[in-house]
Design an enzyme around this catalytic site. Sequence first.
Site, PDB file in Angstrom:
ATOM      1  N   ARG A  44       0.856  -1.182   0.000  1.00 35.48           N
ATOM      2  CA  ARG A  44       0.000   0.000   0.000  1.00 35.48           C
ATOM      3  C   ARG A  44       0.893   1.234   0.000  1.00 35.48           C
ATOM      4  O   ARG A  44       2.104   1.136   0.101  1.00 35.48           O
ATOM      5  CB  ARG A  44      -1.013  -0.020   1.158  1.00 35.48           C
ATOM      6  CG  ARG A  44      -0.625  -0.633   2.447  1.00 35.48           C
ATOM      7  CD  ARG A  44       0.455   0.076   3.198  1.00 35.48           C
ATOM      8  NE  ARG A  44       0.125   1.479   3.390  1.00 35.48           N
ATOM      9  CZ  ARG A  44       0.996   2.422   3.622  1.00 35.48           C
ATOM     10  NH1 ARG A  44       2.293   2.155   3.719  1.00 35.48           N
ATOM     11  NH2 ARG A  44       0.631   3.675   3.784  1.00 35.48           N
ATOM     12  N   GLY A  45       0.231   2.401  -0.119  1.00 35.29           N
ATOM     13  CA  GLY A  45       1.000   3.639  -0.271  1.00 35.29           C
ATOM     14  C   GLY A  45       1.078   3.957  -1.761  1.00 35.29           C
ATOM     15  O   GLY A  45       1.467   3.093  -2.555  1.00 35.29           O
ATOM     16  N   ALA A  46       0.691   5.183  -2.112  1.00 36.94           N
ATOM     17  CA  ALA A  46       0.498   5.499  -3.532  1.00 36.94           C
ATOM     18  C   ALA A  46       1.703   5.188  -4.433  1.00 36.94           C
ATOM     19  O   ALA A  46       1.562   4.463  -5.431  1.00 36.94           O
ATOM     20  CB  ALA A  46       0.063   6.957  -3.658  1.00 36.94           C
ATOM     21  N   ARG A  74      -7.358  -0.175  -6.803  1.00 36.00           N
ATOM     22  CA  ARG A  74      -7.483   0.948  -5.843  1.00 36.00           C
ATOM     23  C   ARG A  74      -7.680   2.221  -6.669  1.00 36.00           C
ATOM     24  O   ARG A  74      -6.751   2.701  -7.316  1.00 36.00           O
ATOM     25  CB  ARG A  74      -6.235   1.032  -4.941  1.00 36.00           C
ATOM     26  CG  ARG A  74      -6.134  -0.216  -4.059  1.00 36.00           C
ATOM     27  CD  ARG A  74      -5.460   0.016  -2.745  1.00 36.00           C
ATOM     28  NE  ARG A  74      -6.153   0.890  -1.850  1.00 36.00           N
ATOM     29  CZ  ARG A  74      -5.562   1.446  -0.767  1.00 36.00           C
ATOM     30  NH1 ARG A  74      -4.288   1.204  -0.507  1.00 36.00           N
ATOM     31  NH2 ARG A  74      -6.243   2.232   0.034  1.00 36.00           N
ATOM     32  N   GLN A 114      -2.054   2.209   9.917  1.00 35.16           N
ATOM     33  CA  GLN A 114      -0.765   2.379   9.215  1.00 35.16           C
ATOM     34  C   GLN A 114       0.205   3.231  10.025  1.00 35.16           C
ATOM     35  O   GLN A 114       1.421   3.065   9.926  1.00 35.16           O
ATOM     36  CB  GLN A 114      -0.982   3.041   7.843  1.00 35.16           C
ATOM     37  CG  GLN A 114      -1.696   2.178   6.834  1.00 35.16           C
ATOM     38  CD  GLN A 114      -3.191   2.441   6.830  1.00 35.16           C
ATOM     39  OE1 GLN A 114      -3.777   2.714   7.872  1.00 35.16           O
ATOM     40  NE2 GLN A 114      -3.819   2.338   5.673  1.00 35.16           N
ATOM     41  N   ASP A 117      -2.174  10.907  -2.032  1.00 40.96           N
ATOM     42  CA  ASP A 117      -2.477   9.886  -3.036  1.00 40.96           C
ATOM     43  C   ASP A 117      -2.835  10.515  -4.374  1.00 40.96           C
ATOM     44  O   ASP A 117      -2.759   9.874  -5.419  1.00 40.96           O
ATOM     45  CB  ASP A 117      -3.620   8.991  -2.546  1.00 40.96           C
ATOM     46  CG  ASP A 117      -3.154   8.213  -1.332  1.00 40.96           C
ATOM     47  OD1 ASP A 117      -3.175   8.772  -0.223  1.00 40.96           O
ATOM     48  OD2 ASP A 117      -2.692   7.072  -1.509  1.00 40.96           O
ATOM     49  N   ASN A 147      -5.724  12.386   0.572  1.00 42.82           N
ATOM     50  CA  ASN A 147      -4.830  11.541   1.376  1.00 42.82           C
ATOM     51  C   ASN A 147      -5.677  10.704   2.329  1.00 42.82           C
ATOM     52  O   ASN A 147      -6.905  10.819   2.377  1.00 42.82           O
ATOM     53  CB  ASN A 147      -3.815  12.409   2.140  1.00 42.82           C
ATOM     54  CG  ASN A 147      -2.702  11.585   2.756  1.00 42.82           C
ATOM     55  OD1 ASN A 147      -2.125  10.712   2.095  1.00 42.82           O
ATOM     56  ND2 ASN A 147      -2.400  11.799   4.023  1.00 42.82           N
ATOM     57  N   LYS A 148      -5.030   9.858   3.080  1.00 41.05           N
ATOM     58  CA  LYS A 148      -5.691   8.924   4.004  1.00 41.05           C
ATOM     59  C   LYS A 148      -6.772   9.605   4.832  1.00 41.05           C
ATOM     60  O   LYS A 148      -6.558  10.718   5.316  1.00 41.05           O
ATOM     61  CB  LYS A 148      -4.612   8.302   4.904  1.00 41.05           C
ATOM     62  CG  LYS A 148      -5.094   7.348   5.960  1.00 41.05           C
ATOM     63  CD  LYS A 148      -5.981   6.241   5.451  1.00 41.05           C
ATOM     64  CE  LYS A 148      -5.375   5.439   4.328  1.00 41.05           C
ATOM     65  NZ  LYS A 148      -6.376   4.550   3.669  1.00 41.05           N
TER      66      LYS A 148
HETATM   67  O1  MRU Z   1      -4.568   3.199   2.112  1.00 44.60           O
HETATM   68  P1  MRU Z   1      -3.085   3.409   2.082  1.00 44.60           P
HETATM   69  O2  MRU Z   1      -2.364   2.878   3.264  1.00 44.60           O
HETATM   70  O3  MRU Z   1      -2.497   2.956   0.771  1.00 44.60           O
HETATM   71  O4  MRU Z   1      -2.975   4.985   2.123  1.00 44.60           O
HETATM   72  C1  MRU Z   1      -1.712   5.562   2.110  1.00 44.60           C
HETATM   73  C2  MRU Z   1      -1.735   7.026   2.243  1.00 44.60           C
HETATM   74  O5  MRU Z   1      -2.772   7.648   2.310  1.00 44.60           O
HETATM   75  C3  MRU Z   1      -0.419   7.716   2.196  1.00 44.60           C
HETATM   76  O6  MRU Z   1      -0.433   8.864   2.973  1.00 44.60           O
HETATM   77  C4  MRU Z   1      -0.178   8.100   0.732  1.00 44.60           C
HETATM   78  O7  MRU Z   1      -0.266   6.994  -0.094  1.00 44.60           O
HETATM   79  C5  MRU Z   1       1.111   8.736   0.551  1.00 44.60           C
HETATM   80  S1  MRU Z   1       2.364   7.565   0.591  1.00 44.60           S
HETATM   81  C6  MRU Z   1       3.804   8.103   0.187  1.00 44.60           C
END
Ligand code: MRU
Length: 348
Positions: A49-51, A92, A197, A238, A248-249
């Site tokens: 996970r993470g963009a 996603r 996370q 994201d 973002n999250k």
């Molecule tokens: O749902 P996730 O854990 O993939 O969400 C991640 C985030 O929202 C991060 O803040 C975002 O991807 C930036 S990561 C460098």
Amino acid sequence: MTSKSLEPVRWRSGVLSVIDQTLLPSRLSYVRLGSVEQVGNAIKSMRVRGAPLIGVVGAFGLVLSLKKIRTNSLFEARKQLRKYADLLIGTRPTGVNLRWAVERVYNASSTADSVSSLHDTLAREAESIMHAELESAQRIGEYGASLLEDGDTVLTHCNAGALATVGYGTALAPIRTAVEQGKRISVIATETRPLLQGARLTAFELTHDKIPVRIIVDGAAAQILSRGIVDRVLVGADRILRTGHVTNKIGTLPIALAAKFFGVSFYAVAPVSTLDLKTDPSSVVIEERDQSEVLYFKGRRVGPKNVGALNPAFDITPPELVSGIVTDKGVAKAPYEESLRSLGKDDS
Ligand code: MRU
């Protein structure tokens, strides 16, 4: 890769493996992803996970989809590749890096002159995305570190670190660079319900790098900001729109609102691959994840039976709350329409 950084994705002689992030922090172990379906499932279930990281893993997923393609016709092979590209992109929907990276690899297929050359062409493209993302993270670190002073405390949300990228991070990159420059920085990490996370991953990787970190529950962020003990908020993103809206999250928006209210600067930190200069804020698709993530904790139901849940995975912070956007090409300030466009992104 710096010696200290975790390596969340490995591509060695055509074999893709990733750290299974659902097992952290108890277990640091790699899982091999051998097919495009396994890659899609790993992204959907958030083992990765993470963009920026899902962009890179999705790119290699498209390379792996070639195993399924059995035709000598380049035209037919590209038609099938398109189907797998769409499958990966659909896993996603909110983050922009996944679509961007998969499309880049798909587009590279137009330069192949035969089905047999597709593998090398696509793998080269995916590898170049991976290497570029790591270099971007290090440049983000340099730009962002100039915002941090010796002794600063940074509040961050979710995980925008090495584990969300190819290594080094986005929001955590300036912290790493500042520490490498000899500055003493400490971090407050929100736990980030429902999948934790912040508590599981940010705390794990900062501890791994010996950077002091404390965890707070999400609801404590405003109270902590009101105390004047936070010098900067740094979060990842994201999808960042030309208007400066930061997706973002879930839980980022309330932190930005509280930061504005209490006069703490709030920065989004992301590579330019996270920019989406085409989409309007009202058209961003916010991923709605399974209700069970909210209704259950460690396998046990926390709410009464027959009660449902809403589980949006992301929120959108408007530009009025954003002090600046740190990228690998510099720090953008309002008005964002001008500053982001001048940073540029190849396909926006
Ligand atoms: O749902 P996730 O854990 O993939 O969400 C991640 C985030 O929202 C991060 O803040 C975002 O991807 C930036 S990561 C460098």
